[in-house]
Design a protein around this motif. Structure first.
Motif, PDB file in Angstrom:
ATOM      1  N   GLN A  39      -2.128   3.087  -3.808  1.00 23.68           N
ATOM      2  CA  GLN A  39      -2.293   4.493  -3.442  1.00 23.68           C
ATOM      3  C   GLN A  39      -2.568   5.353  -4.670  1.00 23.68           C
ATOM      4  N   LEU A  44       4.436   5.417   2.269  1.00 24.43           N
ATOM      5  CA  LEU A  44       4.147   5.867   0.918  1.00 24.43           C
ATOM      6  C   LEU A  44       5.447   6.178   0.182  1.00 24.43           C
ATOM      7  N   PRO A  76       1.534  -3.242   4.969  1.00 24.66           N
ATOM      8  CA  PRO A  76       1.698  -1.822   4.619  1.00 24.66           C
ATOM      9  C   PRO A  76       3.034  -1.249   5.055  1.00 24.66           C
ATOM     10  N   LYS A  77       3.530  -0.336   4.226  1.00 24.87           N
ATOM     11  CA  LYS A  77       4.742   0.408   4.551  1.00 24.87           C
ATOM     12  C   LYS A  77       4.598   1.825   4.023  1.00 24.87           C
ATOM     13  N   SER A 124      -7.684   2.364  -0.310  1.00 21.93           N
ATOM     14  CA  SER A 124      -6.651   1.384  -0.630  1.00 21.93           C
ATOM     15  C   SER A 124      -6.069   0.814   0.651  1.00 21.93           C
ATOM     16  N   ASN A 131       0.832  -1.208   0.000  1.00 15.13           N
ATOM     17  CA  ASN A 131       0.000   0.000   0.000  1.00 15.13           C
ATOM     18  C   ASN A 131       0.866   1.257   0.000  1.00 15.13           C
ATOM     19  N   SER A 132       1.963   1.172  -0.744  1.00 17.57           N
ATOM     20  CA  SER A 132       2.906   2.291  -0.784  1.00 17.57           C
ATOM     21  C   SER A 132       2.997   2.930  -2.171  1.00 17.57           C
ATOM     22  N   SER A 185      -0.712   4.921   4.535  1.00 17.96           N
ATOM     23  CA  SER A 185      -0.750   3.491   4.249  1.00 17.96           C
ATOM     24  C   SER A 185      -1.624   2.799   5.297  1.00 17.96           C
ATOM     25  N   LYS A 186      -2.423   1.833   4.836  1.00 18.92           N
ATOM     26  CA  LYS A 186      -3.396   1.192   5.721  1.00 18.92           C
ATOM     27  C   LYS A 186      -3.308  -0.325   5.565  1.00 18.92           C
ATOM     28  N   SER A 187      -3.612  -1.031   6.646  1.00 21.18           N
ATOM     29  CA  SER A 187      -3.596  -2.495   6.618  1.00 21.18           C
ATOM     30  C   SER A 187      -4.912  -3.031   6.076  1.00 21.18           C
ATOM     31  N   GLY A 234      -3.031  -2.556   2.149  1.00 19.82           N
ATOM     32  CA  GLY A 234      -1.999  -3.534   1.829  1.00 19.82           C
ATOM     33  C   GLY A 234      -1.949  -4.649   2.854  1.00 19.82           C
TER      34      GLY A 234
END
Length: 258
Positions: free
Chosen positions: A129, A155, A152-153, A147, A124-125, A176-178, A149
């Motif tokens: 995104q 952006l 996540p990590k 969005s 989600n980076s 970034s979101k889980s 991931g």
């Protein structure tokens, strides 16, 4: 009055001859919905895998279908459509029959308003995104895009740069979101952009339309100036695919939307 018959040598455009085969048309129809593995396509159309592979080869030779190695398992290959090329070929085919023919799918803007779309990739980076921002922008804000991931990590700076420089969109404030954050939430469409996240994607309530776009990760670990062209290519592909997605959504009767 001119009643001269057409030349007997007049043949349908090559595109129609290639795509008009019943099995190839079924394969194209399935790939119009989602990128697929050959074994998935064989199951969907109820034909032997070697026969499906043969016809996929024909479609690849005609540049209607492309293939990418799976990032989750390099032994697998994802097949997808070149929608831009197919659209151009359809226009040419229509013009060959009559110059007044136009490709104009019906538009229902009310089908877009409030539609909820979840884009997924591993980190989600980058990919998801950019897709989130593009879906909101290209739909004029009608689509509620988010969005997430699986791992996540932060952006990626190239995602921020490409969106700003090529599309005039500021995503620097997006977080970034889980994927876990959205489990149990209702969406109309769930779109995975990463082969790995597709394999861990949970089921969502009310059976949303689940789609996979096999798009390579532009963040290869090389310096940002080296990978920046990859990010531009990824954003361009996402913009094209999302444009077709919006056309699909807008052409549907609201009753058909999950």
């Amino acid at each position: 009055m001119n009643t001269r018959p057409l030349s007997p040598d007049v043949a349908p455009p090559a595109f129609l001859q290639l795509a008009g085969h019943p099995l190839r048309w079924r394969l194209l129809s399935e790939l119009a919905r989602s990128d697929r593995l050959v074994q998935e396509l064989a199951g969907l159309v109820g034909e032997a895998q070697n026969l499906v592979s043969y016809h996929l080869g024909k479609l690849r030779d005609g540049r209607l279908v492309n293939a990418r190695r799976s990032s989750a398992d390099r032994r697998d290959t994802y097949y997808g459509l070149d929608l831009v090329r197919i659209g151009a070929l359809l226009s040419v085919a229509g013009g060959a029959l009559h110059p007044g023919l136009r490709l104009a799918p019906p538009q229902r803007d009310d089908a877009l308003v409030g539609a909820k779309v979840l884009f997924l990739c591993t980190g989600n980076s980058a990919r998801s995104q950019m897709a989130e921002a593009l879906a909101r922008a290209l739909s004029g804000g009608a689509i509620e895009a988010v969005s997430a991931g699986s791992h996540p990590k932060a952006l990626h700076p190239n995602a921020v740069r490409v969106m700003a420089e090529d599309y005039g969109l500021d995503i620097a404030g997006q977080a970034s979101k889980s994927l876990d954050l959205f489990e149990g939430e209702r969406f109309d469409w769930v779109i995975s952009l990463c082969d790995r996240v597709r394999e861990v994607c949970p089921e969502f309530p009310d059976r949303p339309e689940v789609v996979h776009w096999s798009i390579p990760n532009p963040a290869t670990g090389e310096p940002d100036d080296v990978t920046y062209p990859l990010f531009r290519d990824t954003a361009a592909e996402l913009s094209t695919r999302i444009g077709f997605l919006i056309a699909d959504m807008a052409a549907r009767d609201p009753k058909e939307i999950p």
